[in-house]
Design an enzyme around this catalytic site. Sequence first.
Site, short mmCIF file in Angstrom:
data_model
loop_
_atom_site.label_atom_id
_atom_site.label_comp_id
_atom_site.label_asym_id
_atom_site.label_seq_id
_atom_site.Cartn_x
_atom_site.Cartn_y
_atom_site.Cartn_z
N GLY A 184 42.95 29.78 47.42
CA GLY A 184 43.22 28.88 46.31
C GLY A 184 42.82 29.54 45.01
NE ARG A 192 49.39 31.19 44.20
CZ ARG A 192 48.91 32.20 43.48
NH1 ARG A 192 48.85 33.41 44.01
NH2 ARG A 192 48.45 32.01 42.26
N GLY A 213 33.96 33.71 39.91
CA GLY A 213 34.89 32.99 39.05
C GLY A 213 35.28 33.72 37.77
NE ARG A 264 49.50 34.14 36.96
CZ ARG A 264 48.90 34.53 38.08
NH1 ARG A 264 48.72 35.81 38.33
NH2 ARG A 264 48.47 33.64 38.96
N GLY A 298 40.53 30.55 42.92
CA GLY A 298 39.07 30.67 42.99
C GLY A 298 38.44 30.83 41.61
NE ARG A 299 40.10 36.34 39.71
CZ ARG A 299 40.15 37.61 39.40
NH1 ARG A 299 39.27 38.14 38.60
NH2 ARG A 299 41.10 38.37 39.90
CG ASP A 343 48.06 36.84 41.88
OD1 ASP A 343 47.79 36.50 40.72
OD2 ASP A 343 47.77 36.16 42.87
CG ASP A 401 46.97 35.28 49.04
OD1 ASP A 401 47.20 36.03 50.00
OD2 ASP A 401 46.11 35.53 48.19
P1 AMP Z 1 44.02 38.25 44.97
O1 AMP Z 1 44.45 38.80 46.31
O2 AMP Z 1 43.38 39.22 44.07
O3 AMP Z 1 45.17 37.56 44.28
O4 AMP Z 1 42.88 37.14 45.23
C1 AMP Z 1 42.60 36.54 46.45
C2 AMP Z 1 41.79 35.28 46.29
O5 AMP Z 1 40.48 35.55 45.81
C3 AMP Z 1 42.38 34.27 45.35
O6 AMP Z 1 42.28 33.02 45.99
C4 AMP Z 1 41.50 34.35 44.11
O7 AMP Z 1 41.45 33.12 43.43
C5 AMP Z 1 40.17 34.72 44.70
N1 AMP Z 1 39.30 35.46 43.76
C6 AMP Z 1 39.49 36.72 43.31
N2 AMP Z 1 38.48 37.08 42.48
C7 AMP Z 1 37.63 36.03 42.40
C8 AMP Z 1 36.41 35.77 41.70
N3 AMP Z 1 35.84 36.69 40.92
N4 AMP Z 1 35.83 34.56 41.87
C9 AMP Z 1 36.38 33.63 42.64
N5 AMP Z 1 37.53 33.81 43.33
C10 AMP Z 1 38.15 34.98 43.21
MG MG Z 2 46.31 36.20 44.31
#
Ligand code: AMP
Ligand code: MG
Length: 467
Positions: free
Chosen positions: A82, A178, A118, A171, A84-85, A253, A243
């Site tokens: 989800g 997704r 985050g 963005r 996350g940040r 992303d 995702d």
């Molecule tokens: P990504 O593959 O980089 O698109 O990210 C995978 C997941 O990790 C997504 O659900 C992001 O929201 C979460 N995420 C990435 N970096 C952070 C962060 N620094 N803090 C919290 N969630 C994160």
């Molecule tokens: Mg992502």
Amino acid sequence: MEISLEQSYAAALPELSVPWRAEVPPRPELVWLNEELARELGYSPAWLRGEEGLSLLTGQIEGTTAQVYAGHQFGSPNPQLGDGRAVLLGDLVDTRGRRRDLHLKGAGRTPFARGGDGKAPLGPMLREAVIGEWLHALGVPTTRALAVLSTGERIAPRQGVTPEPGALLVRVAASHLRVGTFEHATWNLDPEVRERLVEYTIRRHHPGADGPLGLLEAVTRSQAELVAQWMLAGFVHGVMNTDNMALSGEGIDYGPCAVLDVHRRGAVFSSIDRGGRYAYGNQPGIALWNLSRFAETLVPLIGGDPNLAIDQATAVLEQFEGWYLDAYARGLSRKLGVVGDRGTVLALGEELFALLEQEQVDHTGFFRMLGEGEAAGLFFELEPYALWAGRRDALPRAEEPMGRANPLYIPRNVHLESALRASHLGDLEPVRELLDAVSAPFERQEGLEHLEGPGDGGDGFMTFCGT
Ligand code: AMP
Ligand code: MG
């Protein structure tokens, strides 16, 4: 000037997000504003630069949410992902009548943050902005950055020990639906939600599609076309997890992504992709793998005999290759400046890329030199190239000038890394210059000669997962 954002996603699918507010950044400053995109959305750049604009760009508005999804990461299912940040600021209908999402990355921890802090560092947010502008300028469907801001915070480094400047990325996307959104609905929620999700996705992105099978077909076709364009541009996404695959057909992303210098099918630039799953040459196959995961979520909704539903979904997925090759051959003809049937162009491409790989020739540079009639100078062994060039020259010439299909400026690894290093130290000029270059990539621009060539040290390059 205030444009109130709608919350069409939360209204239609309240199960798929939670109300969530962005953290208040201590000293937000606008680092880069995409004025062209701002106007396209209906915002005046001057308003966005003012106090109210800053509130919007930092997420200090009502109604924002964090979206939940799941996904396959490097091939393994993860049932709980989800934003996350990030928060979804909302959606609006732009000046051309298209519904677009505004999303804020780096907004602090959300209920989906898992172990993360985050936060988002400045370098990776600028990287995402540069890649998006470049792909957009090439005509490749992509999410884009409206703005990058620094927060005034120093955040824990993703790598090494030196704290990094914290940042926000605003963005703009056709949506944030997704493959992973469907996986979440399938794995964790009532089937009724998935039916509503199908309806919403069709209405928003593929209004001509007929039911789940029609949606699968429309998404499969748009992904085939997207990945064909990535391959022609020499673009390596780097984390094609489900995702990170948008159902709109836009690329999304951009984390540890990069662009080829030397043409190499096995090129991997991401330090976390140890097995090379997301290598340059694997991208079409991975897209199809992801689409198969999407199909699995739709099969139970197709109705009728379950075995027949599987056969029908399989028949759609089997068309991926044809759609991909059509799009790839069309784009390759433009790059080669010739007109030819699909088989001829594909054969020419296969032979050419084997030669480029063998002789370690720069992917982008080759096509520019070809357009200028000087490509032979790139090869040590002249004969194989001369044979290839003879076959290409025998084809009728395209009307479009080759310079319109082959960029001069690309966000090359060396240039991008050095610009991001400078931004980390407070000098934003190099990244602004790179943004100028890649936003108008086909025409030579005075003063930007240093961004034309591959520079040194491109090949051993890695992007760390400092996304
Ligand atoms: P990504 O593959 O980089 O698109 O990210 C995978 C997941 O990790 C997504 O659900 C992001 O929201 C979460 N995420 C990435 N970096 C952070 C962060 N620094 N803090 C919290 N969630 C994160
Ligand atoms: Mg992502």
